[in-house]
Structure formats: C-alpha cells, structure tokens
Design an enzyme around this catalytic site. Structure first.
Site, PDB file in Angstrom:
ATOM      1  N   ARG A 293      39.112  35.109   1.035  1.00 36.88           N
ATOM      2  CA  ARG A 293      37.720  34.908   1.495  1.00 36.88           C
ATOM      3  C   ARG A 293      36.708  34.562   0.411  1.00 36.88           C
ATOM      4  O   ARG A 293      35.540  34.330   0.716  1.00 36.88           O
ATOM      5  CB  ARG A 293      37.207  36.140   2.254  1.00 36.88           C
ATOM      6  CG  ARG A 293      38.063  36.577   3.430  1.00 36.88           C
ATOM      7  CD  ARG A 293      38.138  35.527   4.498  1.00 36.88           C
ATOM      8  NE  ARG A 293      38.861  36.004   5.682  1.00 36.88           N
ATOM      9  CZ  ARG A 293      39.534  35.234   6.503  1.00 36.88           C
ATOM     10  NH1 ARG A 293      39.604  33.923   6.277  1.00 36.88           N
ATOM     11  NH2 ARG A 293      40.154  35.717   7.544  1.00 36.88           N
TER      12      ARG A 293
ATOM     13  N   ASP B 117      49.789  37.093   6.239  1.00 37.93           N
ATOM     14  CA  ASP B 117      48.645  36.369   6.813  1.00 37.93           C
ATOM     15  C   ASP B 117      47.412  37.277   6.802  1.00 37.93           C
ATOM     16  O   ASP B 117      46.599  37.255   7.735  1.00 37.93           O
ATOM     17  CB  ASP B 117      48.947  35.854   8.225  1.00 37.93           C
ATOM     18  CG  ASP B 117      47.967  34.761   8.662  1.00 37.93           C
ATOM     19  OD1 ASP B 117      47.051  34.441   7.879  1.00 37.93           O
ATOM     20  OD2 ASP B 117      48.126  34.252   9.779  1.00 37.93           O
TER      21      ASP B 117
END
Lengths: 434, 310
Positions: free
Chosen positions: A69, A310
């Site tokens: 992120r 993931d």
C-alpha cells in the site's frame, strides 16, 4: 545486530538439500556457517544460543504476492508495517504488487519501495512492476528500467490485462528482461461488478455473482499465450477447480506455468460471506467445497507451486459498509503459517511440502535468494513452533489493518523466530529464552 | 396459533428470518388493522409519542407513502429522509448517518437502499429497530407480506395454492420475498422468465423453475407479473421490450391457461403492455389495488409488532 546465532536441536526441514532431521544451525556474519549434528559445535564464547527443541527450522518464508500500500495508501499499510507483519509471520521476503498510488510502473516507484524496505529492515522486498503504464491495459510499462531498478516481475494485479495482444507482447518483452509475468486471471465482462461467488448463496443474498468461468477463461487464454510465446507465466491466486485442471494440463504439455493459491482459498468457502461479512470479501471470491478440495489436491500433486497470501490490507472505512461497495481483500501474512500447518496436522500436506510451497518454490519462481539452508547462503531462516496455540485477535495483529475473516479463530502453529540476513527480525515474546 | 406466541423480532430484515408462525401473526394483526383504514376517522392512538424515520435511499413513492400512512394511522410521528437530502451525498457513510439518526432516539428506522444487505448492516450497527423496505436485490419483506395477505383474502388459505411469478426474478427483491414467504406458508411457487433473468440456485429459496409461461401458469391460482426494469437492457439480458412482451408478457391467453378463478397481481409500478396486458391490470381478476390497500395494513402490523405490541 549481525553476530553469531546458534540454533540448537531444531527440526531442520530443508527440502532443497533433502534434509529433515534434528540439527544445529550456526549463523555467522549474516550467513549460514554450519548445519551439523547436535552437540558437535564447540561452545560459543559470544553470540546468542537458542534451544529449539520441538520447533522447526526452515528456510525463511517467501510470500510472492502481497500488497504493501505504500506509496499512496499508508493508512492501510506501510512498507515498514507490512514487512514487520511479514517477519512476525515467518517471512523473510515478500514480492509486492504494483497497484500502489501511483502505480509502480516506473523505476522511481520501484527504487522508492526498495529504499523504504531497506530502511525498515524487516524483510527483503521484491517490487513487482506493472505490465501496462498505470495498469490501464493500454501500453507496456518500461520493463527494462523496472528490472534495472530491482523489479522481479510484472503484473497488473488487481486487474486483468484485457487486451490479448498486449498480454502476448508483455510475455515476449518480459523475456528480454528476465521478468516473471504474473497473471491476474479475470474476464471482466463476466465478473462485472460482482461481489461474491456466483451461485445459490449469491442469489439468496441478492448479491451479484462472479462466476468461476470468469477466472477460467482468462487462465486458459494466458496459458495459451504462454505456450504460444514460449515464455513462462505465473498464475496468481487460483481459486477454482477448473483453473487447476487447465494448469495441470498445460504443465503436462510442458508449458512453463507456475501457480499460487492463498490460504483462504483452501480454508474457507463462500459460506464465510453469509450475513454480508465484508471481512470475507475478496477477488477472486471464496468459492465452493469442490473448489477447496481441488486446491488441496493441487497443493499435493504439484499443480500449485506456491502458497502466497495476497495480503491485502484495508482500513475499517473500506470494509464497514454495504457489502457490494466494500473493498476486496484480506490480510494474510500473520495467518499463513497456522492455516497451512492445519493441513499438515490433518495429513493433507507433509512438512517438507509445506516448506516447498512457502519458501523453496517462491524463491525459484521469482529467481531470488532464499529457499535453502545451504552453508554459505544469507541466513534467511524461520523458526516455527508447530504446537503453539493462540487466538488470532485484532490486538495481536502487527499489520496496520485488521481485515481478516479469521479474527477470533483458535490457531495452532506460529513463527516464533525470524532471521533475515543473520539479523533477528521477529522473536515471539516469552516463547523461549536464549 | 399457540396462545403463548409472541412476535419476538426486533427487526424485520427479510422473510427468511420469519417463521410461518411469525408470518401468521403479522397477517392476523394486519387483518385486524385493516378496518382502521376504512373508518371515517382513520387514526388510533396506539403509537402516540413514538418516532419513526423513513430512510429512503432509492426513489420510491408508494412504499414510502405506505409506511408513512401506516405509521400516522397509529399516531406515530414520522420523518422522511431521502438520498438527495441525506449526508451520504456529502460523503458520510451509511453507518455514520444511521448512528446520527439513532442518536435522536427514534423507535424504528425504515430503510430502503439499493445495496443488498444494507438493512442488516444498519441493524448490526444501531440499537434501533430496523424494517427493511427493500434492499438491493435481496428482500422486500413488507411487500411479500402484503402479497401473502392479498392472496389469503382472495383464496381463504395459502397452503396448497400454486403461485406463478413471471418476469425478472434475478433482480427482484419482491420475487425473493414472495418465493420464501409463499413456500413457508405451504404454497408451491413456480417462476418463469428469460433464462438470463433466472438466477442460479433460485430453487434453494423454494421455487420451481419453468421454461415456458404457459407451463408455469398451468393450473395456477395466482399469477404475479413483475416489472421489467427498462434500464436492464444495458446489460444484454433480453433483446427488446417488444420481444419480451411477446414471449413473457402476461396476456389473456396466458391467463386462460390458469385456473378460471386465478387472480392477477403486480407489485407496481406497471409497464402497461410489457409485462402485463393493460386490460388485465384493470380487469376483474386483478387484485393490484387491493395489494396497495393491504400494504398499509401490513405495515401498520409490522410497526406495531416491532414496537412490542401483541
């Protein structure tokens, strides 16, 4: 602190060297300097000694599919918090997907990620660049510069490459730069804005479904393109039975395909979303029991090469809302080991295979260091206590986000010590003394 | 009904959560309230001092009005919020808006929302009774109940009837609630529409699927036509309204294949000449306006029961 660390009496599981026995491992100057029978090393005058009886000593785990992120959505995760969570999960390396803001489609972002990761020092971070500029699916990103900057692969993960010609060119051109092409397999015109697996449960909940063929059609296309171009392809987050059948068939034909799944796909079914549980919302969506059974079989028989998490952190704001508007994805770095160990306890996988899936194969597929405890290699090591029981709670999470459908689960098995480059990056408090 | 029975639900989010006994209780209560609407002074003091918020995120004139009339006939104070006037337009989340409303201490929030599960989300986050007035393509329980009431009035008994629901089953929360409600009460439900509008696993809700309209209505006691949403044509679900009307519209020929005393229902608003022949909509078999009248009674019953009346 890079010094001498003596790991005594652990069960060393090192598939790369065909080892599975009680041994001592010595780490000196950041490297593995000895792997020997217990009680054969002379007493060390300095350094740390851990008695690891009952614990596993394995090559550091490598998660080939995470979302960190940063840059852009630091409120969800930063490279520092994400890699700290990785270390706590037994991972010494992660490959991070390019769907940051801005997208990692250029050397500047790649260099930034690597610098931030080095500064944090919790894990090796391998940036994966975008296939297309801005991941818009239109023009190839600058693969050469991405590679020079340190990227190990390319993908538009989060989105498929809709244009088949672009995917073909990506495979061809990535070969020139030794980059792995990773496929996010999804036929968007079929998945549309679906929110969960298509089927009776979606009908009952009144949610738009994502049919399994949306994944399989794209898996088939990308396998066909890999075969046609003669270039390797890696299929990310495989979730359906038929995708696995296609991959199995391609492997048999000699297509250079590798594939990963994530722990949630072999642990949960679509039932986890019942009641509109946005913590179980992800893409591809959780599927059916038949798909879970097929994934377990594929983990055993080698159709699946790797377990990747993931890891997809999202803030509460992104999940506390109407189901079909909520963000896709769950965090996974801190639950991968216990969820995979469950399979080992249930005799669905053996310990050696678990290490292959979580370390040996990801290292090989990405072409990076690790995956072995050979003497002389950088000391990337995870110590796992397969018996350790704990409850996975929001408070215990080191990731910046808490979006996990496993909150409140009683887990067994955990990384209690993680060493990267000879440096301790994680030690479970109060678990064992030096 | 068991004399010990009490309606014990704090919320009404869907017919899936109600037992057949609960449904009986709502219908009985509604029957007893229906008479109030026929009086010259259409108001009783039952819920004086209670506050009800109609929270409507989707345009809906009839359902909103029906809930409002129901609440006012029982002397509750009602407040309406629609999407354009609500803070979500300013970026506030549904949960935050709901929390703010809840902080004003209403007794009940009636929510209409375009997203499936929104009513449950609200119920999980605020300590106020929530009635689902339609959430996405999930459920529309008050509509299902008013349909049950209308059929029971016309037929005396629901168990054993054959109900044919024709049209867009996939996107109809009304169809979902009706399939669940009618099968819970012992009727058999057959649905029919283009295959593109029949969702997977609809059988799990209790419906049989028929490929032809004539077969679906064969021997039916009730034919319910559903509204075809014209905007659905963007997604290639059927080629044209013209073709839809020809193959799936409820016409006199279709009605003739059902039982002679069949009744015709429609949740409204009707696309006349598309899913339903206009003559049938206004004909003697039609109970469409009766549905609307019963809607008020059913909503009075729901509000009353939710607030602890018995």
């Amino acid at each position: 602190m890079v010094g001498r660390i003596h790991l005594k009496n652990g069960r060393v599981i090192d598939p790369a060297n065909g080892i599975d026995q009680i041994l001592d491992v010595l780490i000196e100057d950041g490297k593995i300097s000895a792997v020997v029978q217990p009680d054969t090393l002379p007493e060390q005058p300095d350094g740390i000694v851990y008695d690891l009886q009952g614990k596993w000593v394995v090559p550091g785990l490598i998660d080939m599919h995470v979302h960190l992120r940063e840059p852009g959505q630091e409120y969800k995760e930063t490279i520092a918090t994400g890699t700290r969570a990785a270390a706590a999960g037994g991972f010494t390396a992660v490959a991070c997907m390019p769907n940051t803001k801005p997208v990692n489609d250029n050397q500047t972002v790649t260099v930034f990620i690597i610098a931030k990761a080095a500064e944090a020092g919790f894990a090796r971070v391998y940036p994966v660049g975008a296939i297309s500029s801005g991941s818009t699916g239109e023009h190839l990103a600058e693969f050469g510069e991405l590679r020079q900057a340190g990227a190990v692969g390319v993908t538009d993960d989060g989105l498929p490459v809709g244009n088949s010609q672009l995917m073909r060119r990506a495979l061809e051109y990535a070969g020139d730069h030794d980059l792995l092409v990773i496929s996010h397999a999804e036929e968007l015109s079929l998945s549309q804005s679906g929110a969960m697996n298509d089927g009776p449960l979606a009908t009952r909940l009144g949610l738009r479904g994502i049919p399994h063929v949306a994944e399989e059609i794209m898996v088939y296309r990308d396998l066909a393109l890999a075969e046609f171009t003669g270039r390797p392809i890696h299929i990310a987050h495989v979730s359906t039975r038929e995708s696995l059948a296609l991959i199995r068939r391609a492997k048999k034909k000699g297509v250079a395909v590798t594939a990963e799944t994530a722990p949630h796909y072999f642990t949960l079914t679509e039932k986890a979303v019942d009641g509109y549980n946005t913590l179980a919302k992800m893409n591809p969506p959780l599927r059916t029991e038949a798909d879970v059974a097929a994934i377990l079989e594929a983990l055993r028989d080698g159709t699946l090469d790797a377990i990747a998490t993931d890891h997809a952190p999202h803030g509460e704001l992104d999940k506390d809302m109407e189901f079909d508007l909520a963000a896709n994805g769950i965090i996974g770095l801190e639950t991968a080991v216990p969820l995979t160990l469950r399979l080992v306890r249930e005799n669905r996988l053996d310990a050696r295979r678990m290490v292959e899936l979580l370390s040996v194969n990801p290292a090989r597929i990405l072409g990076v260091v690790g995956g072995t405890l050979s003497v002389g290699v950088p000391a990337d090591i995870a110590v796992i206590d397969p018996e350790k029981k704990f409850v996975f709670t929001a408070e215990s999470i080191l990731s910046k986000s808490r979006n996990s459908p496993f909150l409140g689960w009683e887990m067994q098995g955990k990384a209690v010590l993680t060493i990267m480059d000879g440096k301790i990056t994680w030690r479970q408090e109060g678990d064992f003394s030096s | 009904m068991d004399p010990e029975y009490r309606f014990s639900h704090k919320h009404v989010l869907g017919l899936a959560d109600l037992s057949s006994e609960d449904i009986q209780a709502v219908l009985q209560t509604a029957e007893s309230f229906k008479e109030i609407s026929a009086r010259s002074i259409k108001k009783v003091p039952t819920l004086r001092g209670k506050t009800i918020i109609n929270f409507f995120f989707e345009p809906s004139t009839r359902t909103r009005l029906s809930f409002e009339v129901a609440a006012k006939r029982m002397s509750a104070d009602t407040f309406n919020i629609s999407n354009s006037g609500s803070s979500t337009v300013k970026g506030e989340t549904l949960i935050d808006t709901a929390r703010n409303l809840a902080a004003m201490n209403p007794d009940c929030i009636i929510l209409r929302h375009p997203r499936s599960g929104a009513a449950r989300l609200l119920a999980d986050h605020v300590d106020v009774s929530v009635i689902n007035a339609g959430d996405g393509t999930h459920e529309h329980p008050s509509q299902g109940l008013l349909d049950l009431m209308t059929v029971r009035q016309a037929k005396g008994e629901i168990a054993g009837l054959k109900i044919a629901i024709i049209g867009d089953i996939a996107h109809s929360r009304v169809a979902h609630s009706n399939i669940i409600g009618f099968s819970k009460m012992g009727a058999s439900v057959t649905v029919c529409g283009p295959a593109t509008l029949i969702p997977p696993g609809i059988e799990a809700l209790g419906a049989q699927v028929s490929r032809s309209v004539m077969e679906a209505v064969d021997g039916a006691d009730v034919i319910m036509a559903l509204r075809i949403q014209k905007e659905r044509q963007q997604d290639p679900l059927f080629p044209s309204l013209r073709e839809y009307a020809k193959f799936f519209g409820v016409s006199q020929k279709v009605v003739d294949a059902a039982k002679p005393e069949v009744i015709i229902m429609h949740p409204g608003p009707i696309n006349r000449g598309v899913e339903l022949d206009p003559k049938l909509a206004d004909g003697r078999r039609s109970v469409i306006l009766e549905q609307v009248t019963n809607g008020v009674a059913v909503r009075m019953a729901l509000i009353y029961l939710i607030m602890g009346g018995d």
